[in-house]
Scaffold this active site. Structure first.
Site, short mmCIF file in Angstrom:
data_model
loop_
_atom_site.label_atom_id
_atom_site.label_comp_id
_atom_site.label_asym_id
_atom_site.label_seq_id
_atom_site.Cartn_x
_atom_site.Cartn_y
_atom_site.Cartn_z
N CYS B 54 0.87 -1.19 0.05
CA CYS B 54 0.09 0.10 -0.09
C CYS B 54 0.91 1.40 -0.09
O CYS B 54 0.40 2.40 -0.18
CB CYS B 54 -0.80 0.13 1.35
SG CYS B 54 -0.05 -0.41 2.58
N ARG B 56 3.99 1.45 -1.53
CA ARG B 56 4.95 1.53 -2.64
C ARG B 56 4.83 0.39 -3.74
O ARG B 56 4.19 -0.70 -3.55
CB ARG B 56 6.57 1.29 -1.81
CG ARG B 56 6.68 -0.17 -1.59
CD ARG B 56 7.89 -0.27 -0.71
NE ARG B 56 7.87 0.54 0.30
CZ ARG B 56 8.84 1.73 0.47
NH1 ARG B 56 9.58 1.85 -0.65
NH2 ARG B 56 8.91 2.06 1.44
N SER B 112 10.29 2.52 5.46
CA SER B 112 8.65 2.37 5.69
C SER B 112 8.16 3.41 6.47
O SER B 112 8.95 4.26 7.03
CB SER B 112 8.41 1.05 6.89
OG SER B 112 8.75 -0.19 6.18
N GLU B 117 8.39 -1.58 11.17
CA GLU B 117 7.45 -2.38 10.96
C GLU B 117 7.84 -3.66 10.56
O GLU B 117 8.46 -3.83 9.86
CB GLU B 117 6.03 -1.81 10.22
CG GLU B 117 6.69 -1.25 8.89
CD GLU B 117 6.20 -2.11 7.64
OE1 GLU B 117 5.44 -3.00 8.16
OE2 GLU B 117 6.24 -1.60 6.59
N ALA B 193 -18.70 4.19 27.44
CA ALA B 193 -19.11 3.65 26.32
C ALA B 193 -18.82 4.44 24.97
O ALA B 193 -19.61 4.24 23.98
CB ALA B 193 -20.62 3.18 26.40
N GLY B 194 -17.87 4.90 25.07
CA GLY B 194 -17.73 6.09 23.61
C GLY B 194 -16.70 5.29 22.79
O GLY B 194 -16.59 4.17 22.93
N GLU B 195 -16.58 6.30 21.88
CA GLU B 195 -15.68 5.56 20.72
C GLU B 195 -14.29 5.06 21.21
O GLU B 195 -13.60 4.05 20.81
CB GLU B 195 -15.32 6.64 19.79
CG GLU B 195 -15.02 6.29 18.41
CD GLU B 195 -14.94 7.53 17.39
OE1 GLU B 195 -13.82 7.58 16.79
OE2 GLU B 195 -15.75 8.51 17.67
#
Lengths: 275, 429
Positions: B54, B56, B112, B117, B193-195
């Site tokens: 994704c 290169r 990278s 990674e 209970a949020g994001e």
């Protein structure tokens, strides 16, 4: 046979040095691919070590616990075997470097004390007495392993608390694993040591009749240590102790035991001496 | 056989020089790579390898030198991918040793977006496998990718470049794993209970957690989040009991006051028989009293703590770069040495055959020799050829060992004796 045994006696420390090197490299580097060669090598050398002890016993017609060299070699074998079982159990070789270092130290001491054993004490041909010694040594090995895992728990816990996450954080297994291993090693150490001490009392009673423990501080210290460990395990089961408390208990229990033994042996001499 | 003047060239479209839209258009699937390589090799000659991720799309070509590789390769790419060549920017090009070095740096993850990674090594391995699957003669480029994979592996085993995680949520999961091992029998409390709580739950779920307990002021939102993760809901009044049941607590509420006090945690640890509790307080302002961190079996991390671990991990990775570079240098040297060996071995054998052929032809010109005379002449000519070739061959081999032989010098040897004509059977006396 004697030449072969002498050769193995020289080879064992060298083999443990090589294995220590493998485990050190494994600890310092991040290789987590399966099939670490050090594990197989350790099992191989422990097998050879066990065979050596058996053949030594057959050759000299006694249980190989008579001399300081034999005692330290048995100690090295017992710590190595205890660790190898733990490694098999939790499938992580990253703690091996610490244990192999201890095994190597004991085996080097054994090599230093080697040489002519002189007259072998008659009691080392007695299976009951010898079983007492072997169980005691393996029990002691269990406590050694437990204290080292306890120390690792304390170190890792401190890194997590202080948020200074270094090599210890990256390489050691999780706290839960260290706690489980330390407890398991302590439990097996207490059981084996208990059996060993019970047999020791039996042998002493059979040979000398009723003993006054105050006249034999070595036995007294060992008995007190065993009672302390047993009480600690019962308290931990009944009330629950934190991993850190268990770690300190395993570590300082062991250090106190060793310190007391050292004082007693230097001040009062041993109940049964090694040559 | 590849001519001695062959060279390695790279064309790269990466996040450093191309927009995401362009990279998307240039991206190759594995099947497309296997289709495209033989087609390009047939059109341009030489050997092609493609790394497409994704971030290169890179073309590595080894073969007869082309002045402008993109001018030749670009139309093939445009045709194959059905895109307008003008809509794509120009690639960055590298040649020879620098092209090889680039691939090794890619494999090591030095190129990278996220330094260190791990995914890229697998992608380079795939690129290597696809070269083999493409079923064309690609022995040189295939060897280049072999070196790249080995370099990538060495970097990961001999350095700490890929150690430690570099995102806040991964760090939280890493820390929890360092305390509890796996999460299969652990309970995760989501306070809020949020994001943020949901994202954290997704991370723990991806790492094996399955027992979620949601505590929230609003029952509807809390129950909805609990349902999403097959968990349970408990009202805020039951927070202390919920904490006692949980090993890990993600605290992400909008409360302006601490919801979890030191005293509450002290009681909880008693109930939990001093089992460890890991609290991740990602609320702003903080919802866990900071002094709770001093309790023996409580591990408390807030947003700043997690961020500082991320920063430390990033810094630790950066500190490994010199070690990684030296591993890459080593593989660049190995590659150069291998490549020169590949070039010089056919040169030496052709040279030896050329001289042997000349010797044989010269002998054939002398008819009427006795058996003894012929055998003496054979011995003499063989000895002479051996002596004549000894120094050139030794020098060629030494030059390879010292990485001191250029393509041009090797080409000069070929042209000096017209070895290519000799190889083609067009040699004249």
């Amino acid at each position: 046979m004697a030449d072969l045994l002498n050769l193995v006696a020289v080879l064992l420390p060298a083999a443990y040095v090589a294995i220590f090197g493998l485990y050190l490299r494994h600890f310092l580097n991040s290789d987590e691919s399966p099939g670490f060669a050090g594990s197989a090598a350790l099992f191989g050398v422990l097998g050879l070590h066990s065979l050596y002890m058996v053949l030594l016993g057959i050759e000299t017609q006694h249980f190989p616990i008579a001399t300081q060299a034999e005692f330290f070699s048995l100690l090295a074998l017992s710590v190595g075997a205890s660790y190898a079982l733990a490694e098999r159990w939790h499938r992580d070789a990253n703690t091996g470097v610490f244990f192999v270092a201890i095994v190597l130290a004991f085996q080097l001491l054994s090599a230093l004390y080697g040489g002519d054993p002189g007259a072998i004490p008659e009691r080392t041909r007695n299976p009951v007495y010898s079983t007492h010694v072997i169980l005691t040594v393996f029990g002691f090995a269990g406590l050694t392993v437990s204290s080292l895992y306890g120390l690792m728990y304390i170190m890792l816990s401190q890194q997590l608390k202080s948020r200074q996450l270094g090599l210890i954080f990256r390489r050691l297994p999780p706290l839960s694993v260290l706690e489980k291993l330390s407890k398991a090693a302590m439990t097996s150490g207490v059981v084996l040591l208990g059996l060993g001490l019970a047999l020791g009392h039996y042998v002493a009673f059979a040979q000398y009749g009723q003993l006054n423990l105050l006249d034999h501080p070595t036995i007294l210290v060992a008995d007190v240590a065993w009672v302390g460990y047993t009480a600690g395990l019962i308290v931990s089961r009944a009330r629950g102790l934190s991993g850190t408390q268990m770690g300190y208990f395993a570590l300082f229990g062991y250090l106190s035991f060793m310190a007391a033994m050292a004082v007693v042996l230097t001040q009062f001499g041993a109940f049964h001496t090694f040559q | 056989m590849m001519p001695a003047s062959s060279s390695l060239k790279l064309l790269t479209f990466s996040h450093k020089n191309t927009s995401l839209t362009e990279r998307d258009r240039l991206a190759y699937t594995y099947d497309q790579i296997v289709d495209f390589i033989p087609r390009a090799n047939a059109e341009l000659g030489g050997e092609l390898g493609i790394v497409s991720t994704c971030n290169r799309t890179e073309f590595y070509r080894y073969g007869p030198t082309l002045d402008d590789l993109w001018a030749e390769l670009g139309p093939l790419v445009a045709d194959f991918k059905d895109l307008d060549l003008d809509s794509i920017g120009s690639p960055v090009g590298k040649r020879g040793v620098e092209a090889a070095r680039h691939l090794f740096r890619v494999s090591a993850s030095l190129e990278s977006m996220a330094l260190g990674e791990n995914e890229i090594l697998g992608q380079v391995k795939d690129a290597h496998r696809l070269i083999l699957e493409a079923d064309t003669d690609s022995s040189t480029i295939e060897r280049l990718f072999q070196f790249a994979v080995r370099a990538g592996k060495d970097v990961r085993t001999d350095t700490a470049l890929c150690e430690g995680t570099v995102s806040v949520s991964s760090v939280a999961v890493d820390l929890a794993q360092k305390i509890f091992g796996d999460f299969s029998d652990r309970t995760i409390l989501l306070l809020g209970a949020g994001e943020t709580a949901e994202t954290a739950a997704q991370h723990f779920s991806a790492d094996g957690a399955s027992d979620f307990l949601v505590v929230n002021r609003s029952r509807d939102r809390g129950a909805a989040l609990a349902d999403k993760f097959n968990g349970r809901f408990a009202p805020l009044d039951d927070l202390q009991q919920a904490l006692a049941e949980s090993d890990i607590a993600v605290v992400a509420t909008g409360s302006q006051e601490p919801l979890i006090t030191r005293q509450m945690l002290q009681d909880v640890t008693q109930k939990r028989r001093h089992d460890s509790t890991f609290l991740i307080d990602i609320s702003n302002p903080r919802n866990v009293e900071p002094s709770a961190a001093n309790l023996p079996s409580v591990y408390l991390y807030n947003m700043d703590d997690l961020q500082s671990v991320v920063n430390a991990n990033k810094e630790a990775r950066r500190e490994e770069i010199p070690k990684v570079e030296s591993i890459i240098d080593h593989y660049v040297e190995e590659w150069e040495h291998w490549l020169q060996q590949q070039r010089v071995t056919p040169t030496i054998s052709t040279l030896a055959r050329y001289f042997e052929d000349a010797r044989q032809r010269e002998l054939d010109r002398h008819d009427g020799l006795s058996e003894d005379e012929r055998s003496r002449l054979e011995a003499f000519s063989k000895g002479l050829i051996k002596k004549l070739l000894h120094d050139p061959i030794t020098n060629l081999r030494e030059a390879v060992d010292e990485n001191a032989l250029s393509s041009e010098e090797l080409e000069f040897v070929w042209s000096l004796y017209n070895l290519r004509d000799f190889e083609d059977g067009n040699h004249e006396d």
